[in-house]
Design an enzyme around this catalytic site. Structure first.
Site, PDB file in Angstrom:
ATOM      1  N   GLU A 240      13.567  -6.238  -6.663  1.00 39.98           N
ATOM      2  CA  GLU A 240      12.951  -5.114  -7.387  1.00 39.98           C
ATOM      3  C   GLU A 240      14.022  -4.129  -7.859  1.00 39.98           C
ATOM      4  O   GLU A 240      14.632  -3.461  -7.012  1.00 39.98           O
ATOM      5  CB  GLU A 240      12.025  -4.320  -6.459  1.00 39.98           C
ATOM      6  CG  GLU A 240      10.890  -5.086  -5.878  1.00 39.98           C
ATOM      7  CD  GLU A 240       9.885  -4.170  -5.185  1.00 39.98           C
ATOM      8  OE1 GLU A 240       8.704  -4.334  -5.453  1.00 39.98           O
ATOM      9  OE2 GLU A 240      10.289  -3.289  -4.400  1.00 39.98           O
TER      10      GLU A 240
ATOM     11  N   PHE B  12       0.818  -1.223   0.000  1.00 41.69           N
ATOM     12  CA  PHE B  12       0.000   0.000   0.000  1.00 41.69           C
ATOM     13  C   PHE B  12       0.848   1.269   0.000  1.00 41.69           C
ATOM     14  O   PHE B  12       0.375   2.336  -0.351  1.00 41.69           O
ATOM     15  CB  PHE B  12      -0.921   0.010   1.230  1.00 41.69           C
ATOM     16  CG  PHE B  12      -2.217  -0.750   1.060  1.00 41.69           C
ATOM     17  CD1 PHE B  12      -2.280  -1.916   0.312  1.00 41.69           C
ATOM     18  CD2 PHE B  12      -3.388  -0.302   1.680  1.00 41.69           C
ATOM     19  CE1 PHE B  12      -3.480  -2.619   0.174  1.00 41.69           C
ATOM     20  CE2 PHE B  12      -4.591  -0.987   1.544  1.00 41.69           C
ATOM     21  CZ  PHE B  12      -4.636  -2.148   0.789  1.00 41.69           C
ATOM     22  N   LYS B  13       2.095   1.164   0.452  1.00 43.07           N
ATOM     23  CA  LYS B  13       2.957   2.360   0.626  1.00 43.07           C
ATOM     24  C   LYS B  13       2.169   3.442   1.368  1.00 43.07           C
ATOM     25  O   LYS B  13       1.402   3.107   2.280  1.00 43.07           O
ATOM     26  CB  LYS B  13       3.509   2.828  -0.728  1.00 43.07           C
ATOM     27  CG  LYS B  13       4.307   1.703  -1.406  1.00 43.07           C
ATOM     28  CD  LYS B  13       5.185   2.150  -2.544  1.00 43.07           C
ATOM     29  CE  LYS B  13       5.954   0.948  -3.087  1.00 43.07           C
ATOM     30  NZ  LYS B  13       6.868   1.272  -4.166  1.00 43.07           N
TER      31      LYS B  13
ATOM     32  N   SER C 277       1.860   0.736  -7.268  1.00 44.78           N
ATOM     33  CA  SER C 277       1.191   1.842  -7.966  1.00 44.78           C
ATOM     34  C   SER C 277       0.077   1.406  -8.911  1.00 44.78           C
ATOM     35  O   SER C 277      -0.945   2.096  -9.014  1.00 44.78           O
ATOM     36  CB  SER C 277       2.224   2.693  -8.720  1.00 44.78           C
ATOM     37  OG  SER C 277       3.068   1.879  -9.510  1.00 44.78           O
TER      38      SER C 277
ATOM     39  N   HIS D 152      12.924  -2.526   2.198  1.00 50.03           N
ATOM     40  CA  HIS D 152      12.443  -2.031   0.904  1.00 50.03           C
ATOM     41  C   HIS D 152      13.385  -0.916   0.427  1.00 50.03           C
ATOM     42  O   HIS D 152      13.972  -0.209   1.251  1.00 50.03           O
ATOM     43  CB  HIS D 152      11.009  -1.504   1.053  1.00 50.03           C
ATOM     44  CG  HIS D 152      10.326  -1.300  -0.263  1.00 50.03           C
ATOM     45  ND1 HIS D 152      10.558  -0.185  -1.039  1.00 50.03           N
ATOM     46  CD2 HIS D 152       9.460  -2.076  -0.947  1.00 50.03           C
ATOM     47  CE1 HIS D 152       9.840  -0.293  -2.152  1.00 50.03           C
ATOM     48  NE2 HIS D 152       9.167  -1.424  -2.119  1.00 50.03           N
TER      49      HIS D 152
ATOM     50  N   GLY E 119       7.168  -1.993 -11.210  1.00 54.28           N
ATOM     51  CA  GLY E 119       6.457  -1.631 -12.438  1.00 54.28           C
ATOM     52  C   GLY E 119       5.439  -2.643 -12.922  1.00 54.28           C
ATOM     53  O   GLY E 119       4.933  -2.529 -14.043  1.00 54.28           O
TER      54      GLY E 119
HETATM   55  O1  G3P Z   1       6.929  -3.318  -3.000  1.00 54.59           O
HETATM   56  C1  G3P Z   1       6.489  -3.282  -4.320  1.00 54.59           C
HETATM   57  C2  G3P Z   1       6.777  -1.986  -4.953  1.00 54.59           C
HETATM   58  O2  G3P Z   1       7.992  -1.387  -4.614  1.00 54.59           O
HETATM   59  C3  G3P Z   1       6.590  -1.968  -6.423  1.00 54.59           C
HETATM   60  O3  G3P Z   1       6.085  -0.711  -6.692  1.00 54.59           O
HETATM   61  O4  G3P Z   1       4.666   0.858  -7.882  1.00 54.59           O
HETATM   62  O5  G3P Z   1       6.455  -0.358  -9.099  1.00 54.59           O
HETATM   63  O6  G3P Z   1       4.439  -1.585  -8.340  1.00 54.59           O
HETATM   64  P1  G3P Z   1       5.370  -0.429  -8.090  1.00 54.59           P
END
Ligand code: G3P
EC number: 5.3.1.1
Length: 228
Positions: A141, A10-11, A202, A93, A180
């Site tokens: 990531e 969710f951030k 996101s 993270h 992403g």
């Molecule tokens: O923890 C998952 C996140 O860092 C990925 O972010 O917005 O690229 O899906 P997003």
């Protein structure tokens, strides 16, 4: 933790907290129940109790501090998140790095408390070293793709394949890929490349119709599993 792993971080988006955060958690729960899939949500610390009392899916914290109980102002410890209703937590993270020794301290206490743990790394080279600490999963990531809508599956597939080679060196730790991830196709590719699932933020938290996006994710994951 169950494969396919779908972890929604969710951030701290405007949809992450308060009434909207709760609504988002319920949307995720609905998709999880309808598709008989486990979907993990990592919510802001202030939302853990509210969300955990309102949904049946696993609720994680986004970070924990490895400090022991006592005089540590502002700390969010494994004991606190467990008491709040969390089933586990992300650790390290890219947006919330922790020192290696602190991570090890936190992990040891999380294990004692029966909490699950997902250590995040920003490169495949750190997958095996972190897996040696025996978290539940390692989430790889590439930071430059986080939040861009350009997925690791499409832009850096070699990160996933190399991470898969690395995680195989250690028994019993899941591999999750993220950054992403935007579509079911991204999820499908990430899992076809050998990951156990995906982490995403996101694409769900900023979506007009998060339910649709999530359903697409789950369908991509199921398709990849069926072809294994
Ligand atoms: O923890 C998952 C996140 O860092 C990925 O972010 O917005 O690229 O899906 P997003």
């Amino acid at each position: 933790m169950k494969v396919p792993i779908i972890l929604v971080n969710f951030k701290v988006y405007e949809t992450s907290y308060g009434r909207r955060g709760l609504e988002m958690a319920k949307i995720v729960e609905k998709v999880a129940l309808e598709t008989s899939t486990e979907i993990i949500i990592a919510v802001p610390a202030t939302m853990i109790t509210r969300v955990a009392e309102s949904v049946t899916i696993p609720v994680y914290a986004q970070h924990v501090d490895g400090v022991p109980e006592g005089a540590h102002t502002g700390a969010v410890t494994p004991e606190l998140i467990k008491d709040a209703g969390a089933k586990g937590s992300l650790l390290n993270h890219s947006e919330r790095r922790v020192r290696m020794d602190e991570m090890d301290d936190a992990l040891k206490r999380m294990k004692k408390l029966g909490l699950e743990s997902v250590i995040c790394v920003d490169r495949y080279e750190l997958v095996a070293p972190m897996a040696l600490l025996k978290p539940t999963a390692v989430l790889v990531e590439p930071p430059e793709l986080i939040g861009t809508g350009v997925s690791v599956s499409k832009a850096r597939p070699e990160v996933i394949t190399s991470a898969v080679d690395e995680i195989r060196k250690v028994q019993g730790v899941y591999l999750i890929a993220g950054a992403g991830i935007t579509s079911g196709e991204d999820v499908y590719v990430a899992m076809k490349l050998g990951s156990d699932g995906v982490g995403a933020a996101s694409a769900i938290m900023k979506a007009k119709e998060p339910q649709k996006v999530l359903l697409d994710f789950v369908n991509g994951a199921i398709r990849a599993l069926e072809e294994r």
